[in-house]
Write a protein that holds these residues in place. Structure first.
Motif, PDB file in Angstrom:
ATOM      1  N   ALA A  33      42.242  33.185  44.089  1.00 14.76           N
ATOM      2  CA  ALA A  33      43.449  33.010  43.283  1.00 14.76           C
ATOM      3  C   ALA A  33      43.768  34.282  42.503  1.00 14.76           C
ATOM      4  O   ALA A  33      44.938  34.649  42.337  1.00 14.76           O
ATOM      5  CB  ALA A  33      43.278  31.831  42.335  1.00 14.76           C
ATOM      6  N   GLU A  36      45.308  36.657  44.948  1.00 10.68           N
ATOM      7  CA  GLU A  36      46.661  36.187  45.268  1.00 10.68           C
ATOM      8  C   GLU A  36      47.610  36.499  44.118  1.00 10.68           C
ATOM      9  O   GLU A  36      48.728  36.958  44.315  1.00 10.68           O
ATOM     10  CB  GLU A  36      46.602  34.685  45.550  1.00 10.68           C
ATOM     11  CG  GLU A  36      47.864  34.094  46.158  1.00 10.68           C
ATOM     12  CD  GLU A  36      48.838  33.572  45.115  1.00 10.68           C
ATOM     13  OE1 GLU A  36      49.998  33.345  45.453  1.00 10.68           O
ATOM     14  OE2 GLU A  36      48.431  33.415  43.947  1.00 10.68           O
ATOM     15  N   PHE A  37      47.108  36.272  42.888  1.00  6.86           N
ATOM     16  CA  PHE A  37      47.923  36.504  41.697  1.00  6.86           C
ATOM     17  C   PHE A  37      48.342  37.966  41.576  1.00  6.86           C
ATOM     18  O   PHE A  37      49.465  38.279  41.188  1.00  6.86           O
ATOM     19  CB  PHE A  37      47.116  36.079  40.464  1.00  6.86           C
ATOM     20  CG  PHE A  37      47.904  36.035  39.198  1.00  6.86           C
ATOM     21  CD1 PHE A  37      48.763  34.983  38.934  1.00  6.86           C
ATOM     22  CD2 PHE A  37      47.779  37.041  38.255  1.00  6.86           C
ATOM     23  CE1 PHE A  37      49.489  34.931  37.768  1.00  6.86           C
ATOM     24  CE2 PHE A  37      48.506  36.998  37.079  1.00  6.86           C
ATOM     25  CZ  PHE A  37      49.369  35.938  36.839  1.00  6.86           C
ATOM     26  N   ARG A  40      51.066  38.990  44.321  1.00 14.48           N
ATOM     27  CA  ARG A  40      52.254  38.158  44.452  1.00 14.48           C
ATOM     28  C   ARG A  40      53.496  39.001  44.207  1.00 14.48           C
ATOM     29  O   ARG A  40      53.658  39.583  43.144  1.00 14.48           O
ATOM     30  CB  ARG A  40      52.168  37.032  43.426  1.00 14.48           C
ATOM     31  CG  ARG A  40      53.019  35.825  43.771  1.00 14.48           C
ATOM     32  CD  ARG A  40      52.940  34.789  42.680  1.00 14.48           C
ATOM     33  NE  ARG A  40      51.677  34.045  42.707  1.00 14.48           N
ATOM     34  CZ  ARG A  40      51.367  33.143  41.770  1.00 14.48           C
ATOM     35  NH1 ARG A  40      52.176  32.928  40.766  1.00 14.48           N
ATOM     36  NH2 ARG A  40      50.229  32.496  41.849  1.00 14.48           N
TER      37      ARG A  40
ATOM     38  N   ALA B 138      44.659  32.237  36.710  1.00 18.40           N
ATOM     39  CA  ALA B 138      45.271  32.569  37.996  1.00 18.40           C
ATOM     40  C   ALA B 138      45.147  31.415  38.989  1.00 18.40           C
ATOM     41  O   ALA B 138      45.924  31.319  39.936  1.00 18.40           O
ATOM     42  CB  ALA B 138      44.619  33.827  38.573  1.00 18.40           C
ATOM     43  N   THR B 139      44.152  30.540  38.780  1.00 18.79           N
ATOM     44  CA  THR B 139      43.963  29.426  39.705  1.00 18.79           C
ATOM     45  C   THR B 139      44.734  28.188  39.267  1.00 18.79           C
ATOM     46  O   THR B 139      45.477  27.587  40.035  1.00 18.79           O
ATOM     47  CB  THR B 139      42.464  29.053  39.785  1.00 18.79           C
ATOM     48  OG1 THR B 139      41.718  30.247  39.878  1.00 18.79           O
ATOM     49  CG2 THR B 139      42.191  28.186  40.997  1.00 18.79           C
ATOM     50  N   SER B 143      51.385  28.954  36.467  1.00 17.17           N
ATOM     51  CA  SER B 143      51.861  29.517  37.731  1.00 17.17           C
ATOM     52  C   SER B 143      50.668  29.888  38.609  1.00 17.17           C
ATOM     53  O   SER B 143      50.748  30.769  39.444  1.00 17.17           O
ATOM     54  CB  SER B 143      52.737  30.730  37.470  1.00 17.17           C
ATOM     55  OG  SER B 143      51.983  31.708  36.787  1.00 17.17           O
ATOM     56  N   GLY B 144      49.565  29.191  38.396  1.00 14.75           N
ATOM     57  CA  GLY B 144      48.353  29.482  39.164  1.00 14.75           C
ATOM     58  C   GLY B 144      48.473  29.076  40.614  1.00 14.75           C
ATOM     59  O   GLY B 144      49.325  28.264  40.994  1.00 14.75           O
ATOM     60  N   PHE B 145      47.598  29.634  41.416  1.00 10.74           N
ATOM     61  CA  PHE B 145      47.626  29.444  42.863  1.00 10.74           C
ATOM     62  C   PHE B 145      47.543  27.963  43.246  1.00 10.74           C
ATOM     63  O   PHE B 145      48.382  27.438  43.980  1.00 10.74           O
ATOM     64  CB  PHE B 145      46.455  30.234  43.457  1.00 10.74           C
ATOM     65  CG  PHE B 145      46.249  30.029  44.908  1.00 10.74           C
ATOM     66  CD1 PHE B 145      47.201  30.464  45.816  1.00 10.74           C
ATOM     67  CD2 PHE B 145      45.102  29.405  45.375  1.00 10.74           C
ATOM     68  CE1 PHE B 145      47.010  30.284  47.171  1.00 10.74           C
ATOM     69  CE2 PHE B 145      44.905  29.224  46.728  1.00 10.74           C
ATOM     70  CZ  PHE B 145      45.858  29.656  47.624  1.00 10.74           C
ATOM     71  N   VAL B 146      46.544  27.276  42.697  1.00 10.56           N
ATOM     72  CA  VAL B 146      46.334  25.868  43.054  1.00 10.56           C
ATOM     73  C   VAL B 146      47.438  24.987  42.470  1.00 10.56           C
ATOM     74  O   VAL B 146      47.957  24.093  43.143  1.00 10.56           O
ATOM     75  CB  VAL B 146      44.937  25.405  42.578  1.00 10.56           C
ATOM     76  CG1 VAL B 146      44.767  23.903  42.772  1.00 10.56           C
ATOM     77  CG2 VAL B 146      43.850  26.159  43.327  1.00 10.56           C
ATOM     78  N   VAL B 148      50.548  25.777  41.799  1.00 12.01           N
ATOM     79  CA  VAL B 148      51.786  25.959  42.549  1.00 12.01           C
ATOM     80  C   VAL B 148      51.680  25.294  43.914  1.00 12.01           C
ATOM     81  O   VAL B 148      52.599  24.588  44.355  1.00 12.01           O
ATOM     82  CB  VAL B 148      52.093  27.470  42.690  1.00 12.01           C
ATOM     83  CG1 VAL B 148      53.233  27.693  43.666  1.00 12.01           C
ATOM     84  CG2 VAL B 148      52.417  28.059  41.331  1.00 12.01           C
ATOM     85  N   PHE B 149      50.528  25.466  44.552  1.00 13.47           N
ATOM     86  CA  PHE B 149      50.340  24.872  45.878  1.00 13.47           C
ATOM     87  C   PHE B 149      50.465  23.353  45.810  1.00 13.47           C
ATOM     88  O   PHE B 149      51.179  22.736  46.602  1.00 13.47           O
ATOM     89  CB  PHE B 149      48.968  25.271  46.429  1.00 13.47           C
ATOM     90  CG  PHE B 149      48.630  24.608  47.730  1.00 13.47           C
ATOM     91  CD1 PHE B 149      49.160  25.077  48.928  1.00 13.47           C
ATOM     92  CD2 PHE B 149      47.781  23.511  47.760  1.00 13.47           C
ATOM     93  CE1 PHE B 149      48.866  24.461  50.125  1.00 13.47           C
ATOM     94  CE2 PHE B 149      47.467  22.887  48.959  1.00 13.47           C
ATOM     95  CZ  PHE B 149      48.021  23.366  50.147  1.00 13.47           C
TER      96      PHE B 149
END
Lengths: 284, 304
Positions: A33, A36-37, A40, B138-139, B143-146, B148-149
């Motif tokens: 993550a 990815e962050f 982006r 970030a996760t 607006s973290g990856f998980v 948002v997913f």
């Protein structure tokens, strides 16, 4: 019976892969993550802009001066903390083993004390001490290496003590002394080469600790890389996340190398133990 | 060497050796002087500053005001929350870490799995502080990856009941992340001490797997497991940086209370309250470490 064991081994193997895979996903997810962050793009696409800036040190220094100051401070802190930790601990621990065995418990207790005094507590008591440090040598962030040496003591002590337990310091030094070597020679040319991997692991652990230290630096209002990351996190999150990830990867590489050094030490200890047992057998 | 010769040698040298020994002892002590000077200034004095300061009023006269102030509602709450978060994450970390350690041990001492897992754990246990907080933002941040997913692909809003990541539930999750690897590191040696012969002996005597875990491995591992859990507790209890970077509002935990006592304008007469709280932390950690030492001794009786 053999069938039973075989079935168990098979079951264990399946369980092992399932569990390890689950944990791997869980633990890699935040790292992924972070990546990815930092990559982006504005329109949802992929961009390496953040990482390009991170490795272009000229731009980095001018765009994010806090980060640059923090990185420089952390670099010097690493060097000085490792130097002071080793310079204080190695001679003391060796000397206590050779000449002052009664003090060994005291040195051990003092070295492990920081485990019971959390950094957040230590910083409360360090504030007045650092008022004197500022008075004598100034308020530079690099002076934090004195406090970091304290934080590193337990880990470095354990590493060095384990290394010394694996060799027969007394016999080695007596042999060297009887051949006319002075204490400095004994230290540099006899003891140190024999505990090289222990010293190395003490140094690596200290570096990893200094790289990640935030509590003391932040509460004494000094700059280091973690303080800078935390400050930047509010204004330019991608860069600070990228720097965190880079610091983490650096620590990972260091400790991975350490796991190899530690492995060799483990083997040396086994060999040594066998030798010692043999010696005892022959003498008794 | 013959006995009489040794005798004469000893009597002849006796007076001089004591003198030489006295001088030598002084010289020997000189060798450890730098170490003790350093730890006195940067470890013992700071500790004393905390201990003495906890019992000193604003005029530096001895008082118990700071200690009695620890009974104030918000400080008690902070201690209760700190202890709860540490206990929950210690138990979670211990259970999950022990499971991971167990499956790694069954792979054999030189297997690739074991080497990978132990070195990864060595790093991840150190992986605290700001970095870890950012990793989770970030996760699982807004607006973290998980986040948002889950929202865009599955239509699940993990924050429908409020943004829990920056509060205690978030802290529990993030702390567990470094507790599990630490558990693996401290619990592996105990598991290594379990000999396969013990299981074979149980089987030969007709014991089932359940019987083996209930009556053989369980009791042997219990002190090590409890001890490791205590170590995890102390680890979470002393953690500061992760909470400081993650928690944006208020000071729910003791370390964050100490921060506000240090950095903000303190109430008149309460300058040393931070030191009293710090002393409270030391007492808790020291107690836990003492219990840990006791259990450690018990563990080493069988599993060393």
């Amino acid at each position: 019976m053999a069938g039973l064991r075989q079935r168990r081994v098979r079951r264990q193997r399946v369980l092992r892969w399932v569990v390890v895979a689950l944990f791997a996903v869980l633990f890699l997810l935040p790292l992924f993550a972070m990546l990815e962050f930092t990559t982006r793009g504005a329109g949802g696409g992929l961009t390496w802009e953040t990482w390009r800036v991170l490795f272009d040190w000229g731009t980095l220094a001018s765009t994010y001066p806090i980060l640059w100051t923090g990185m420089k401070a952390s670099f010097w802190l690493m060097l000085l903390s490792v130097a002071l930790t080793l310079a204080l601990l190695v001679p003391t621990v060796v000397w206590v083993r050779l000449r002052l065995p009664k003090l060994r418990r005291v040195v051990e207790f003092v070295s492990l004390l920081p485990l019971t005094v959390p950094a957040i507590v230590l910083v409360v008591g360090l504030a007045p001490v650092y008022a004197w440090v500022v008075y004598f040598v100034g308020g530079s962030s690099v002076t934090l290496f004195l406090a970091y040496t304290v934080l590193a003591l337990p880990f470095a002590y354990r590493a060095i003590d384990a290394g010394l337990s694996a060799i027969d310091v007394r016999t080695l030094s007596e042999a060297a002394r009887s051949l006319g070597a002075g204490w400095a020679t004994v230290m540099w040319k006899v003891v140190l080469p024999n505990i090289r991997s222990a010293v190395l692991s003490a140094a690596f652990l200290t570096v990893a600790l200094v790289l990640g230290e935030f509590t003391i630096a932040s509460l004494l209002n000094r700059d280091n890389i973690q303080v800078a990351i935390n400050q930047l996190g509010k204004s330019s999150a991608p860069v600070s996340v990228a720097v965190s990830l880079a610091a983490l990867v650096l620590a990972f590489v260091l400790l991975f190398l350490l796991s190899f050094a530690g492995r060799r030490r483990g083997q040396a200890r086994r060999v040594n133990r066998v030798n010692r047992v043999n010696r005892e057998r022959t003498t008794s | 060497m013959s006995a009489p010769a040794t005798g004469t040698l000893d009597t002849a040298q006796a007076p001089t050796t004591t003198v030489v020994r006295g001088g030598r002892l002084l010289r020997d002590l000189l060798g450890v002087l730098p170490f003790f000077v350093f730890v006195t200034i940067f470890l013992l004095i700071p500790t004393l500053v905390v201990v003495i300061g906890a019992f000193a009023g604003p005029d530096n006269r001895p008082t118990l005001d700071n200690i009695t102030a620890l009974a104030d509602g918000y400080i008690v709450d902070a201690f209760v929350r700190s202890i709860t978060v540490s206990a929950v994450t210690a138990l979670l970390g211990a259970a999950l870490g022990a499971l991971l350690a167990y499956v790694v041990v069954t792979a054999g001492p030189d297997s690739l799995v074991r080497r990978l897992v132990t070195s990864a754990c060595g790093v991840l246990a150190q992986f605290g502080g700001v970095t870890l907080a950012f990793a989770f933002i970030a996760t699982l941040g807004l607006s973290g990856f998980v986040t948002v997913f889950l929202r865009d692909s599955l239509g699940i809003d993990i924050f429908s009941g409020g943004v829990w990541l920056f509060d205690l539930p978030g802290l529990v999750l993030v702390y567990t992340y470094f507790q599990i690897p630490l558990m693996v590191i401290v619990f592996l040696p105990a598991l290594d001490g379990i000999r396969p012969q013990w299981r074979e002996a149980t089987e030969n005597l007709g014991g089932s797997t359940w019987y083996y875990w209930r009556h053989v491995a369980g009791p042997l591992l219990a002190p090590a497991f409890l001890g490791s859990t205590l170590l995890l507790f102390a680890n979470a209890f002393s953690a500061y940086a992760t909470a400081a970077a993650l928690v944006s509002q208020g000071a729910p935990l003791v370390p964050l209370q100490i921060r506000s006592a240090l950095t903000s304008e303190v109430l008149l007469g309460r300058e040393n309250l931070g030191k009293a709280m710090a002393l409270g932390m030391v007492v808790v950690v020291a107690l836990v470490m003492w219990l840990y030492g006791l259990l450690q001794r018990r563990t080493s009786r069988w599993l060393d």
